[in-house]
Design an enzyme around this catalytic site. Structure first.
Site, PDB file in Angstrom:
ATOM      1  N   LYS A 297      -7.302  -5.021  -3.009  1.00 23.05           N
ATOM      2  CA  LYS A 297      -7.712  -5.659  -1.555  1.00 23.05           C
ATOM      3  C   LYS A 297      -8.635  -4.523  -1.150  1.00 23.05           C
ATOM      4  O   LYS A 297      -8.566  -3.440  -1.517  1.00 23.05           O
ATOM      5  CB  LYS A 297      -6.746  -5.996  -0.673  1.00 23.05           C
ATOM      6  CG  LYS A 297      -5.752  -5.007  -0.119  1.00 23.05           C
ATOM      7  CD  LYS A 297      -4.886  -5.447   0.766  1.00 23.05           C
ATOM      8  CE  LYS A 297      -4.044  -4.394   1.326  1.00 23.05           C
ATOM      9  NZ  LYS A 297      -4.909  -3.347   2.098  1.00 23.05           N
TER      10      LYS A 297
ATOM     11  N   ASP B   8       0.864  -1.294   0.023  1.00 19.90           N
ATOM     12  CA  ASP B   8       0.100   0.135  -0.005  1.00 19.90           C
ATOM     13  C   ASP B   8       0.710   1.319   0.024  1.00 19.90           C
ATOM     14  O   ASP B   8       0.588   2.351   0.791  1.00 19.90           O
ATOM     15  CB  ASP B   8      -0.893  -0.058   1.131  1.00 19.90           C
ATOM     16  CG  ASP B   8      -1.910  -1.101   1.269  1.00 19.90           C
ATOM     17  OD1 ASP B   8      -2.006  -1.976   0.040  1.00 19.90           O
ATOM     18  OD2 ASP B   8      -2.579  -1.230   2.146  1.00 19.90           O
TER      19      ASP B   8
ATOM     20  N   CYS C  63      -1.802  -2.735   7.832  1.00 17.85           N
ATOM     21  CA  CYS C  63      -1.965  -3.771   6.532  1.00 17.85           C
ATOM     22  C   CYS C  63      -0.720  -4.482   6.618  1.00 17.85           C
ATOM     23  O   CYS C  63      -0.407  -5.499   6.160  1.00 17.85           O
ATOM     24  CB  CYS C  63      -2.170  -3.123   5.289  1.00 17.85           C
ATOM     25  SG  CYS C  63      -3.824  -2.275   5.182  1.00 17.85           S
TER      26      CYS C  63
HETATM   27  C1  VGL Z   1      -4.721   0.670   5.759  1.00 17.16           C
HETATM   28  C2  VGL Z   1      -6.240   1.420   7.107  1.00 17.16           C
HETATM   29  C3  VGL Z   1      -7.049   1.328   6.322  1.00 17.16           C
HETATM   30  C4  VGL Z   1      -3.140   0.147   5.675  1.00 17.16           C
HETATM   31  C5  VGL Z   1      -5.649   0.515   4.864  1.00 17.16           C
HETATM   32  O1  VGL Z   1      -2.760   0.307   4.513  1.00 17.16           O
HETATM   33  O2  VGL Z   1      -2.534   0.107   6.552  1.00 17.16           O
HETATM   34  N1  VGL Z   1      -4.986   1.244   7.002  1.00 17.16           N
HETATM   35  N2  VGL Z   1      -6.672   0.876   5.038  1.00 17.16           N
END
Ligand code: VGL
Ligand code: ZN
Length: 209
Positions: A111, A13, A156
């Site tokens: 995802k 991410d 994540c």
């Molecule tokens: C994430 C919160 C919501 C992350 C993703 O990538 O850690 N955290 N969505």
């Protein structure tokens, strides 16, 4: 530590919304990029993940009347932290950070696209049972040890590392290639879970030496 052809670097991410100026900015989030670029050449196999929510996703505080970002609510599968709207499919916030340069990555796994389930982990959604398909992909390709980097360390990245262990795979988090959100003790909580599950923590210099 020696990297082999059965190792995979999972880059979690590294998207605009998790970097400074983004909708769910992680402090110093873009600092992971130079570390990732330094370690990436050591890996034969790299997989990227991309948080990828439809507008109005159930993890967004804006989807729930009278709830603020970072509050918690109960959803059908359990407790869920509510977030600011982020990583909406097709938005610039959902794009990878423009400095991230990993054209050799072999898979981009999206995802969090189911409207009613969030997915922190790259392996299972937050109900802990809906698979993303990554385990099957890695199994078919005989990629058996997981190194992790990216955002956010305590969500994540952490959930992905714990699920790798749950699947019986060695998991190594490259600590300085991650940055944390640190919400209500989430860093301490994830590190306690790492210790319990046997997730290894490593500094990037230990890979590069
Ligand atoms: C994430 C919160 C919501 C992350 C993703 O990538 O850690 N955290 N969505
Ligand atoms: Zn998300």
């Amino acid at each position: 530590m020696q990297i082999t052809s059965q190792d995979v670097l999972l880059v979690i991410d590294v998207q605009n919304d998790f970097c400074p100026g983004g909708a769910l900015a992680v402090a110093d989030g873009d600092a992971v990029i130079e570390v990732i670029h330094r370690i990436a050449p050591r890996f034969e196999h790299i997989v990227l993940t991309q948080d990828w929510h439809p507008a109005g996703h159930s993890s967004f505080a804006s989807a729930h009347a009278n709830h603020q970002p970072f509050a918690q609510i109960g959803l059908s599968y359990g407790r869920q932290t509510l977030w600011p709207d982020h990583c909406v499919q097709g938005s610039s916030g959902a794009e990878f950070h423009p400095s991230l340069h990993l054209p050799q990555a072999e898979l981009i796994l999206r995802k969090g696209f189911r409207p009613h389930i969030d997915s922190y982990s790259a392996f299972f959604e937050n109900d802990r049972v809906t698979p993303t398909g990554l385990a099957g992909y890695l199994r078919e390709r005989n990629l058996t040890r997981i190194f992790l980097a990216g955002l956010a360390y305590d969500f994540c990245v952490g959930y992905s590392a714990l699920d790798a262990r749950r699947l019986g795979l060695p998991a190594v988090v490259i600590r300085d290639a991650c940055r944390a959100i640190d919400l209500n003790g989430s860093v301490a909580a994830i590190e306690a879970a790492f210790a319990e599950a046997g997730v290894m923590l490593l500094e990037s210099v230990e890979l590069l030496g």
